[in-house]
Enzyme design. Structure first.
Site, PDB file in Angstrom:
ATOM      1  N   ASP A 148       0.814  -1.204   0.000  1.00 10.39           N
ATOM      2  CA  ASP A 148       0.000   0.000   0.000  1.00 10.39           C
ATOM      3  C   ASP A 148       0.857   1.268   0.000  1.00 10.39           C
ATOM      4  O   ASP A 148       0.363   2.342  -0.327  1.00 10.39           O
ATOM      5  CB  ASP A 148      -0.927  -0.007   1.220  1.00 10.39           C
ATOM      6  CG  ASP A 148      -1.957   1.099   1.178  1.00 10.39           C
ATOM      7  OD1 ASP A 148      -2.660   1.219   0.154  1.00 10.39           O
ATOM      8  OD2 ASP A 148      -2.055   1.865   2.159  1.00 10.39           O
ATOM      9  N   LEU A 188      -8.410   5.934   2.312  1.00 13.67           N
ATOM     10  CA  LEU A 188      -8.451   7.093   1.423  1.00 13.67           C
ATOM     11  C   LEU A 188      -7.118   7.369   0.738  1.00 13.67           C
ATOM     12  O   LEU A 188      -7.015   8.336  -0.030  1.00 13.67           O
ATOM     13  CB  LEU A 188      -8.873   8.338   2.217  1.00 13.67           C
ATOM     14  CG  LEU A 188     -10.315   8.319   2.743  1.00 13.67           C
ATOM     15  CD1 LEU A 188     -10.565   9.521   3.637  1.00 13.67           C
ATOM     16  CD2 LEU A 188     -11.302   8.302   1.587  1.00 13.67           C
ATOM     17  N   ARG A 189      -6.102   6.533   1.011  1.00 15.95           N
ATOM     18  CA  ARG A 189      -4.820   6.773   0.361  1.00 15.95           C
ATOM     19  C   ARG A 189      -4.941   6.651  -1.150  1.00 15.95           C
ATOM     20  O   ARG A 189      -4.271   7.362  -1.902  1.00 15.95           O
ATOM     21  CB  ARG A 189      -3.767   5.809   0.901  1.00 15.95           C
ATOM     22  CG  ARG A 189      -2.375   6.087   0.319  1.00 15.95           C
ATOM     23  CD  ARG A 189      -1.298   5.229   0.955  1.00 15.95           C
ATOM     24  NE  ARG A 189      -1.006   5.677   2.307  1.00 15.95           N
ATOM     25  CZ  ARG A 189      -1.146   4.928   3.393  1.00 15.95           C
ATOM     26  NH1 ARG A 189      -1.575   3.684   3.279  1.00 15.95           N
ATOM     27  NH2 ARG A 189      -0.859   5.408   4.580  1.00 15.95           N
ATOM     28  N   ALA A 190      -5.808   5.746  -1.614  1.00 15.34           N
ATOM     29  CA  ALA A 190      -5.982   5.581  -3.061  1.00 15.34           C
ATOM     30  C   ALA A 190      -6.495   6.866  -3.698  1.00 15.34           C
ATOM     31  O   ALA A 190      -6.044   7.254  -4.785  1.00 15.34           O
ATOM     32  CB  ALA A 190      -6.942   4.424  -3.339  1.00 15.34           C
TER      33      ALA A 190
END
Length: 700
Positions: A209, A290-292
């Site tokens: 990730d 929410l990193r995407a």
């Protein structure tokens, strides 16, 4: 080199050496080129993970990237590469205004997978500590890579303790060292780039990730393109200097374009409409967290700047999503990464006109580093990339192979009231079917006995490079054991003078942690296992063991036996998802060559012991214990089992017998192997909890 230790000079590429293949000369890897360029334009995107088979120019492109990156300004003499005016908290600071400014090429630091922890984070400078009695910090590779690229080849083989260090640095942007009397914190703003071959094992989800973008690369299939790749490689090997000079104009043009795009990033507008598009796409693919969304937004802005636009368009969002989401979408552990581009198009809609080709610099036919792949129009061969939607639909349907196996089994009426044949008659042809597997579950932890010396992992006890301190040694490598070093110096001290620590007093810590093992699964796929639809339960059990091996970073191998012989279905590998796919397609039926299965397992373990003597093996035999192939089948199986026991092979027998009247053959096999006997119903970790609860209830 101006900063960093001399030990790392061969790992740091400041300028492109003459033996580096030019970045602009690589053909057939447009997606990878675009991902690396976007990271160069906006380092905040977060780096690139490159997945692909061997021999696909993964390392070549990454190493060539450093030569086209803009130069940096650094404070003269700073070992951490601080930018002028940005030295707050630097161990070499505070930097005076008249410290001087140097120009240097962007750093590409290579992190070997066998590096020690102190070489990565830095450690006590032993020369100054032992020679002058001073406590001084020696910077590591994270310091050398500050404001540059940290490249890890075969990142999936990186030891877990180094993965933890990278996670901390990537998350915080700083490296903090608290060890061996050293307390230091310095900037470590790194762009992490990793390459890997999925056949050798998968990456930990936490580290996966942390990569902003991911790219799947494969060798081109078009003969003309393959020929051009070979032609350029041969030309480079024949005369590297001439080949580099041939592409110098392309390299310089690429440098200028990256520098121009960097200067435009801050001025690119991301409208609320485009931000909503990004959120819609991320929600549609059910990504976690929410990193995407953040990475996709940053990549879309970088792509717009690279394309010469002042605002983000749908084409930019699509290009960013194709690179930022494949490794973040929700999937099962054994599902291969990928993105359903049909779904991506549906989520993006078609409510915005495409940019004018005449004003889009990526449409320049002489430029092969544009958004051809980013906008989904195909690779260098002009063909569209295949979608993974068909594969996802097949998984959703449970797999057509499994369905055909179920329909074939209905004729046996195993669970429908009829009697299923357990073995094919002698001389009759073996019939085969394929059964689907149930969902895997959390399996009971199976461990090798004793203390090993293998690579760090999460299964069996071992002396490793990480863990709790259990002693000291005079070995030349490993973390320093300060109390033991002081005791060694004090033991030869005479009088009341100052304690002198000599190099011969140095002691290293002995650490005990967990190691990874080789889990070799020996699975009975004969007709007796197919009776009463037991093969579904067997496959579910083996998938559960594979899932456990995946989580504990083990190597796995798969031996199957049915009919007249045994087969090494999957040689030992770190890629458990390949083992899962082989298992799902595994046919069953025929007689039971148990002896041949054990013999194949023995030969496999013998070869693996020669390849990796420190990796201990755990043989898991999944069978009902029957042996019906050849004369004296049970006796031959017992003899080979005794040989395995004599060789010290750790074994577990998973007993799959489910008949009303049990023969106990698997239990006898476990005795010959000296193995733990585990009924398949007790393999699930929950079975132990349920048994304990039932016992407590009866006692009450």
């Amino acid at each position: 080199m101006r900063d960093g230790s001399n030990d790392s000079k061969n790992l740091v590429r400041q300028d492109s050496p003459p033996d580096t293949f030019p970045f602009s000369a690589v053909v057939g890897s447009d997606d990878l080129a675009l991902a690396l360029v976007l990271t160069a334009v906006s380092p905040d995107v977060g780096g690139v993970l490159v997945r692909g088979e061997k021999g696909t120019a993964k390392s070549t492109m990454v190493r060539g990237l450093a030569a086209v990156l803009p130069h940096q300004q650094v404070v003269a003499g700073c070992r951490f590469g601080c930018a002028p005016g940005d030295g707050a908290g630097c161990p070499d600071g505070p930097h005076a205004d008249d410290s001087g400014i140097d120009q240097r090429a962007a750093r590409l630091v290579e992190l070997p997978i066998g590096a020690t922890e102190d070489r990565v984070v830095g450690s006590l400078d032993l020369e100054r500590a032992l020679g002058r009695g001073e406590t001084a910090y020696q910077p590591g590779l994270l310091a050398a890579a500050n404001r540059g690229i940290l490249y890890v080849d075969e990142v999936n083989l990186l030891h877990d303790h180094l993965v933890d260090l990278l996670l901390d640095a990537a998350a915080m942007g700083r490296n903090t060292v608290e060890r061996d009397g050293v307390s230091v914190s310095h900037a470590a703003r790194i762009v992490l780039v990793g390459t890997m071959n999925p056949e050798e094992g998968e990456l930990r989800p936490q580290l996966l990730d942390r990569f902003g973008l991911t790219v799947e690369v494969a060798a081109p299939r078009e003969p003309a393109l393959r020929a051009e790749v070979v032609r350029r490689r041969l030309a480079f090997d024949g005369d590297p200097a001439a080949f580099v000079a041939r592409f110098e104009d392309d390299q310089e043009a690429l440098r200028r374009r990256i520098a121009d795009a960097r200067s435009r990033v801050a001025a690119v507008t991301l409208t609320d409409a485009m931000l909503t598009k990004i959120a819609t796409v991320c929600a549609g693919f059910e990504v976690d967290g929410l990193r995407a969304d953040i990475v996709t937004a940053r990549a879309a802005v970088a792509h717009a700047a690279w394309s010469g636009r002042t605002s983000v368009t749908v084409a930019d969002v699509r290009a960013a999503a194709r690179l930022a989401l494949p490794h973040r979408r929700r999937r099962n552990p054994f599902d291969s990464p990928g993105l359903d581009e049909d779904l991506l198009d549906q989520l993006l809609g078609d409510d915005e006109p495409e940019p004018d080709p005449e004003h889009d610099p990526d449409r320049d036919p002489g430029d092969d580093k544009g958004e051809d792949k980013g906008d989904g129009e195909g690779g260098a061969d002009g063909e569209a990339q295949p979608s993974t939607s068909d594969e996802q639909l097949q998984r959703a349907d449970g797999g057509d192979l499994g369905d055909r196996g179920d329909r074939g089994d209905r004729g046996d009426r195993g669970d429908d009231g009829g009697s299923a044949p357990t073995e094919a008659p002698a001389g009759a042809p073996a019939t085969a079917g394929v059964s689907a597997a149930d969902d895997p579950y959390r399996a009971k932890l199976l461990r090798a006995k004793g203390i090993g010396h293998g690579d760090p992992g999460r299964r069996s006890a071992a002396l490793t490079s990480t863990g709790r301190r259990v002693g000291s040694t005079s070995a030349r490598t490993g973390p320093v054991h300060l109390p033991a070093t002081i005791r060694a110096a004090a033991s030869r001290r005479q009088g009341a003078g100052r304690l002198r620590v000599l190099p011969g007093d140095l002691r290293r810590a002995v650490l005990q942690g967990r190691e990874s093992n080789l889990v070799l699964l020996c699975v009975d796929a004969s007709g007796s296992m197919a009776a009463r639809k037991r093969m579904e339960a067997v496959k579910s059990a083996v998938l559960s063991l594979l899932l456990d091996a995946y989580q504990r970073r083990d190597k796995v191998g798969l031996v199957t036996f049915r009919g007249a012989g045994a087969e090494l279905t999957l040689p030992p590998t770190g890629s458990v998802d390949i083992a899962a796919r082989r298992l799902r397609d595994l046919a069953h039926g025929g007689r039971t060559p148990l002896a041949e299965g054990l013999e194949t397992a023995y030969d496999t373990l013998r070869v693996e012991r020669l390849r990796d003597p420190n990796r201990r093996a755990l043989l898991v035999v999944v069978t009902d214990g029957r042996a019906t192939s050849g004369p004296d089948a049970l006796a031959r199986a017992a003899r080979i089992a005794s040989v395995l026991r004599h060789e010290g092979v750790e074994s577990v027998v998973v007993d799959c017998e489910s008949a009303r009247f049990r023969l106990g053959l698997a239990a006898r096999l476990a005795e010959h192997l000296g193995a733990e006997h585990l009924p398949v119903g007790e393999l699930a970790a929950s079975a132990i909890v349920d048994a304990a609860r039932a016992s407590t209830g009866r006692a009450a």
